[in-house]
Design a protein around this motif. Structure first.
Motif, short mmCIF file in Angstrom:
data_model
loop_
_atom_site.label_atom_id
_atom_site.label_comp_id
_atom_site.label_asym_id
_atom_site.label_seq_id
_atom_site.Cartn_x
_atom_site.Cartn_y
_atom_site.Cartn_z
N VAL A 138 0.53 5.76 -1.63
CA VAL A 138 -0.21 6.68 -2.48
C VAL A 138 0.37 6.72 -3.90
O VAL A 138 -0.26 7.23 -4.82
CB VAL A 138 -0.24 8.10 -1.89
CG1 VAL A 138 -1.07 8.13 -0.62
CG2 VAL A 138 1.17 8.61 -1.61
N LYS A 139 1.58 6.18 -4.07
CA LYS A 139 2.17 6.05 -5.40
C LYS A 139 3.30 5.01 -5.34
O LYS A 139 3.89 4.77 -4.28
CB LYS A 139 2.72 7.38 -5.91
CG LYS A 139 3.83 7.97 -5.06
CD LYS A 139 4.32 9.30 -5.63
CE LYS A 139 5.45 9.87 -4.77
NZ LYS A 139 5.97 11.15 -5.33
N HIS A 168 3.25 1.81 -5.46
CA HIS A 168 2.96 0.49 -4.93
C HIS A 168 2.64 -0.52 -6.03
O HIS A 168 2.87 -1.72 -5.87
CB HIS A 168 1.82 0.55 -3.92
CG HIS A 168 0.66 1.38 -4.36
ND1 HIS A 168 0.78 2.70 -4.73
CD2 HIS A 168 -0.66 1.09 -4.48
CE1 HIS A 168 -0.40 3.18 -5.07
NE2 HIS A 168 -1.29 2.22 -4.93
N ASP A 169 2.10 -0.05 -7.16
CA ASP A 169 1.84 -0.96 -8.28
C ASP A 169 3.14 -1.58 -8.78
O ASP A 169 3.20 -2.78 -9.06
CB ASP A 169 1.14 -0.23 -9.42
CG ASP A 169 -0.28 0.19 -9.06
OD1 ASP A 169 -0.98 -0.61 -8.41
OD2 ASP A 169 -0.68 1.30 -9.41
N THR A 187 0.83 -1.20 0.00
CA THR A 187 0.00 0.00 0.00
C THR A 187 0.86 1.25 0.00
O THR A 187 1.95 1.29 0.57
CB THR A 187 -0.95 0.05 1.22
OG1 THR A 187 -0.19 0.36 2.40
CG2 THR A 187 -1.68 -1.27 1.40
N THR A 231 -4.15 1.35 -3.04
CA THR A 231 -3.88 2.74 -2.71
C THR A 231 -4.40 3.03 -1.30
O THR A 231 -5.52 2.67 -0.95
CB THR A 231 -4.55 3.68 -3.72
OG1 THR A 231 -4.05 3.37 -5.03
CG2 THR A 231 -4.25 5.12 -3.39
#
Length: 254
Positions: free
Chosen positions: A45-46, A48-49, A43, A66
């Protein structure tokens, strides 16, 4: 599965939620946790993918979600989704954090203070609240929170950050004592200076000075912290709770 030249399987069958997994210590911890056999919920906000994709490419199990750790509703949603999909959350590693470049008594703003305390102290508090009921119902669980050497000793220019990290230590001890008899362990990792994007604006001269002042003779790497987190999430740490593990190359031992 391997990560960082290691092969471990201490977390086989466990589901672990990691915050701040998009970069730095969080990303390293996510990859090492997956290498240890856990299914990782990455997890942030950016970023993590990309972390989840890297774990999958390495042959591990992961998914990205997210999460704004300062939002109680977001925590509830993510935890509910993970429980619905996987039926369990065995571990929580609260890694996400921020720093401020102007953080003294006279320069820190009220807005900046609230932001730092919100992310670095309130965020882990919300995370523990979100998972603890499930862990108690399941009869076990492990939580690892991230503090800092700044939460242990006085340092210049990190006032709100130090306050938040000191709060994380005190909060973690309280929760550890409260739930120790119910087989939930809560511990803290306190990193020293680690080579991460958070320190991207630190001058080479300062990094050289820190290296020279560290008995180990080097700056810490994200994997140094991740390896400690993996240990605390695993069965070898079943009798370890309420403790602070300083990982700083011996800096605070001087």
């Amino acid at each position: 599965m391997t990560a960082g030249g290691q092969h471990v399987s201490t977390l086989e069958g466990r589901t672990v939620l990691i915050t701040g997994a998009g970069s730095g210590i969080g990303r390293a911890t996510a990859r090492l946790t997956a290498a240890a056999g856990a299914f990782v919920v990455a997890t942030d906000v950016k970023g993590h993918d990309e972390t989840a994709a890297a774990i999958t490419e390495d042959g591990g199990g992961a998914e990205a979600r997210t999460l704004d750790i300062t939002d109680a509703g977001a925590w509830r949603s993510v935890v509910d989704e993970v429980l619905s999909s996987h039926g369990r959350i065995d571990g929580l590693a609260n890694i996400a954090g921020i720093v401020s470049s102007t953080d003294t008594l006279l320069t820190q703003t009220e807005e900046g203070w609230d932001r730092l305390i919100g992310v670095d102290l309130k965020g882990p508090w919300l995370g523990m609240r979100a998972v603890i009921r499930h862990m108690l119902a399941a009869g076990s669980g492990k939580i690892v929170n991230t503090a800092s050497t700044a939460g242990l000793i006085g340092m210049p220019d990190v006032l709100a950050y130090s306050a938040a990290k000191g709060g994380v230590i005190a909060m973690s001890r309280q929760v550890a004592v409260e739930y120790a008899a119910r087989n939930v362990q809560v511990n803290v990792v306190a990193p020293g200076v680690i080579r991460t994007p958070m320190h991207g604006d630190v001058t080479p001269e300062l990094m050289t000075a820190v290296k020279a002042a560290t008995p180990a003779g080097r700056i810490g790497e994200p994997e140094d912290i991740g390896n400690m987190v993996v240990y605390l999430l695993g069965p070898a740490a079943d009798f370890v709770t309420g403790q602070v593990f300083t990982v700083d190359g011996g800096w605070t031992a001087q």
